[in-house]
Design an enzyme around this catalytic site. Structure first.
Site, PDB file in Angstrom:
ATOM      1  CG  ASP A 179     -45.692  48.942  34.968  1.00  0.00           C
ATOM      2  OD1 ASP A 179     -46.205  48.474  35.987  1.00  0.00           O
ATOM      3  OD2 ASP A 179     -44.777  49.785  34.996  1.00  0.00           O
ATOM      4  CD  GLU A 200     -46.696  46.296  24.807  1.00  0.00           C
ATOM      5  OE1 GLU A 200     -45.749  46.152  24.012  1.00  0.00           O
ATOM      6  OE2 GLU A 200     -47.061  47.401  25.247  1.00  0.00           O
ATOM      7  CG  ASP A 201     -42.631  45.154  25.792  1.00  0.00           C
ATOM      8  OD1 ASP A 201     -43.800  45.587  25.914  1.00  0.00           O
ATOM      9  OD2 ASP A 201     -41.637  45.908  25.809  1.00  0.00           O
ATOM     10  CG  PHE A 244     -37.456  49.073  35.104  1.00  0.00           C
ATOM     11  CD1 PHE A 244     -38.625  49.690  34.705  1.00  0.00           C
ATOM     12  CD2 PHE A 244     -36.405  48.981  34.195  1.00  0.00           C
ATOM     13  CE1 PHE A 244     -38.759  50.212  33.428  1.00  0.00           C
ATOM     14  CE2 PHE A 244     -36.532  49.502  32.908  1.00  0.00           C
ATOM     15  CZ  PHE A 244     -37.712  50.122  32.531  1.00  0.00           C
ATOM     16  NE  ARG A 273     -35.013  48.883  22.481  1.00  0.00           N
ATOM     17  CZ  ARG A 273     -36.218  49.155  22.987  1.00  0.00           C
ATOM     18  NH1 ARG A 273     -36.956  48.185  23.465  1.00  0.00           N
ATOM     19  NH2 ARG A 273     -36.652  50.402  23.042  1.00  0.00           N
TER      20      ARG A 273
HETATM   21  P1  IMP Z   1     -48.079  50.444  30.887  1.00  0.00           P
HETATM   22  O1  IMP Z   1     -48.800  51.403  30.013  1.00  0.00           O
HETATM   23  O2  IMP Z   1     -47.847  50.988  32.257  1.00  0.00           O
HETATM   24  O3  IMP Z   1     -48.721  49.081  30.921  1.00  0.00           O
HETATM   25  O4  IMP Z   1     -46.624  50.275  30.286  1.00  0.00           O
HETATM   26  C1  IMP Z   1     -46.319  49.356  29.311  1.00  0.00           C
HETATM   27  C2  IMP Z   1     -45.038  49.720  28.581  1.00  0.00           C
HETATM   28  O5  IMP Z   1     -44.061  50.214  29.486  1.00  0.00           O
HETATM   29  C3  IMP Z   1     -44.401  48.503  27.970  1.00  0.00           C
HETATM   30  O6  IMP Z   1     -44.773  48.387  26.617  1.00  0.00           O
HETATM   31  C4  IMP Z   1     -42.940  48.724  28.108  1.00  0.00           C
HETATM   32  O7  IMP Z   1     -42.425  49.369  26.961  1.00  0.00           O
HETATM   33  C5  IMP Z   1     -42.792  49.643  29.267  1.00  0.00           C
HETATM   34  N1  IMP Z   1     -42.389  48.941  30.523  1.00  0.00           N
HETATM   35  C6  IMP Z   1     -43.134  48.711  31.607  1.00  0.00           C
HETATM   36  N2  IMP Z   1     -42.453  48.068  32.554  1.00  0.00           N
HETATM   37  C7  IMP Z   1     -41.231  47.863  32.041  1.00  0.00           C
HETATM   38  C8  IMP Z   1     -40.063  47.210  32.539  1.00  0.00           C
HETATM   39  O8  IMP Z   1     -40.009  46.676  33.658  1.00  0.00           O
HETATM   40  N3  IMP Z   1     -38.993  47.200  31.711  1.00  0.00           N
HETATM   41  C9  IMP Z   1     -39.005  47.757  30.472  1.00  0.00           C
HETATM   42  N4  IMP Z   1     -40.072  48.370  29.976  1.00  0.00           N
HETATM   43  C10 IMP Z   1     -41.180  48.420  30.744  1.00  0.00           C
HETATM   44 MG    MG Z   2     -43.587  48.271  24.857  1.00  0.00          MG
END
Ligand code: IMP
Ligand code: MG
Length: 496
Positions: free
Chosen positions: A151, A147-148, A201, A214
């Site tokens: 958050d 995963e990238d 962000f 991207r």
């Molecule tokens: P989570 O469910 O809050 O952990 O969100 C994870 C997903 O939110 C990641 O797979 C990203 O696609 C997106 N995301 C969260 N923070 C960022 C950011 O700073 N930049 C771009 N995408 C983000």
């Molecule tokens: Mg993602």
């Protein structure tokens, strides 16, 4: 065989490299960044080279940790789209290990899925997963989810739970980045992580903001735009107080100006001789009420309540003109028919033109503002950035309904001329139209084709027809992508 082998001696850290809060990133002008994004980025947080080095270290650590031999494979699961760069580089680097080492190797198979939990930079609760249907083959496999960024951790926690249903032997998660959230709420800790970053962000290296950025090599911090101002606005009392003031004002006017002419038809507004008709004042409260509804409907807070009520949805979103019958109705045409009585000779042509312009504007506005924007919200197809512009549009609409009576009074009392008064009123059309265009232009600023779409949407007026398909070479609907043009909104609205 899974990972039951002895721990490697290597000292490569699987925990993230911590980037402290005090580090705000490197200035942009030291990097070769694409021209089209320079104005939107604040700084480079993690340069490409550093990302590569860290991924190489992680690859080495994963290689050492996981002992899997043929015919078993490590199933590497790429979480698209944001994870694709990290995934591809990580796999490449594990492959390098495989090439270099002569003592052992790590066989891999590659899988791809797609999730979407993000709309703009707001973590939303919904998670959509695509590509899970044929994953029964995961049973008894060793899974590495790539995963990238993590958050709040909701995406990964949900995803992991989904995968557990397929009973793999082991599940590990590698995330390039975790965020050190200000609210400290994170419900997921990956097994392998590249970096822990402050609560910014970030974009680039396949991470996006509404599908932009991207195509940047480095991980960059996005410049804080007007968007953050909008965030403040969205949570302020202005959301309900401004349109409510408009409604109260129009009700007050209806209670105060009872002495006005009782003509049922000619509104008296498109005239420099007569006064407003009482009907015009009263019907204004209908439009203020509709506007108040729209303001609330577009607020996430109120929407969550309103959208649960079938009655309100159906009545105000779909059938507002049933309620309309409770209010009096004036007509543009009556004001034109009455031209000799209600207009002085020098202003007759002026009023004829502006009445026609106003009529055309409201034919458009009734459809696109009164109905269409409500449908869009009903199907929840607007992303926060679009909602921001919709609010701008509502501000101008509220201006038009509240200012109209006041402008007429100024004109009637002789403080301003009839033409000035009307032109100020007409400014609201331009502003409304401007914000309507912004709703989309800002989302796809770089595609000329989108401009063609914009024009043809209005020319065709029937986006469902084959004629429209011809213009737009019918694109498959992609439910995951919420950054849509207005045309696409139309096109993607599901059948109910
Ligand atoms: P989570 O469910 O809050 O952990 O969100 C994870 C997903 O939110 C990641 O797979 C990203 O696609 C997106 N995301 C969260 N923070 C960022 C950011 O700073 N930049 C771009 N995408 C983000
Ligand atoms: Mg993602």
């Amino acid at each position: 065989m899974a990972d039951t082998g002895e721990r490697p001696k290597k000292t490569i850290e699987a925990e993230p490299l911590i980037i402290p809060d005090s580090f705000e990133g490197y200035p942009l002008n030291y990097f070769n960044l694409p021209l089209h994004y320079r104005n939107d980025l604040k700084s480079v947080l993690i340069p490409y080279g550093v990302i590569q080095d860290r991924i190489e270290a992680l690859a080495s650590r994963i290689f050492d940790d996981l002992r899997i031999g043929m015919p078993e494979q490590l199933v590497c699961m790429c979480v698209l789209k944001g994870g694709y760069r990290f995934f591809s580089d990580l796999i490449l680097k594990i492959q390098n290990e495989n090439r270099r080492r002569s003592d052992r190797s790590l066989p891999m198979s590659l899988e791809f899925i797609r999730t979407r939990s993000y709309v703009n930079d707001q973590s939303s609760n919904r998670l959509e997963i695509i590509g899970l249907s044929d994953l029964k083959t995961l049973k008894n496999k060793n899974l590495l989810i790539v995963e990238d960024i993590i958050d709040r951790g909701v995406t990964m926690a949900t995803l992991k739970k989904e995968f557990e249903k397929f009973e793999p032997k082991t599940i590990r998660v590698a995330s390039l980045i975790t965020k050190r959230r200000k609210d400290k709420v994170c419900v997921f800790k990956p097994d392998y992580c590249g970096f822990e970053i402050p609560d910014h962000f970030i974009v680039g290296y396949a991470l996006d903001y509404n599908e932009y950025f991207r195509d940047v090599e480095h991980i960059c911090i996005l410049k804080e735009s007007e968007f953050s101002t909008y965030e403040t606005f969205k949570h302020s009392f202005v959301i309900w107080s401004l349109p409510l003031t408009g409604l109260v004002q129009s009700i007050t006017a209806a209670l105060t100006f009872t002495f006005l002419s009782r003509t049922k038809t000619d509104p008296g507004y498109y005239s420099d001789r007569g006064t407003l008709s009482y009907a015009f004042i009263v019907e204004n409260s209908f439009f203020s009420g509709l506007l108040l509804f729209q303001w609330l409907y577009y607020s996430d807070f109120f929407y969550s309540y309103i959208n649960n009520s079938i009655v309100i949805d159906n009545l105000i979103v779909f059938l507002p003109y049933i309620l309309r019958q409770l209010w009096p109705k004036t007509h543009f045409r009556d004001s034109l028919n009455n031209s000799d009585k209600n207009k002085t000779a020098p202003n007759k042509n002026f009023y004829f033109i502006v009445t026609m312009v106003t009529k055309m504007f409201y034919v458009w506005a009734k459809h696109y503002i009164g109905y269409f924007l409500n449908y869009v919200r009903f199907f929840d197809r607007a992303n926060p950035q679009q909602i921001e512009y919709i609010y701008l549009l509502l501000v101008f609409s509220a201006f038009a309904t509240t200012i109209s009576v006041f402008l007429h009074t100024l004109k009637f009392k002789g403080y301003i001329g009839p033409r000035t008064s009307y032109i100020i009123y007409m400014m609201s059309y331009l502003s409304t139209f401007y914000s309507f265009i912004q709703i989309r232009i800002d989302i796809h600023p770089i595609y000329n084709r989108q401009k063609v779409r914009f024009i043809t949407t209005y020319l065709c007026q029937q986006p469902f027809s084959s004629q429209a398909d011809f213009w737009f070479d019918s694109q498959p609907c992609d439910n995951m992508d919420r950054s849509m043009t207005i045309y696409e909104w139309y096109y993607n609205i599901p059948a109910v």
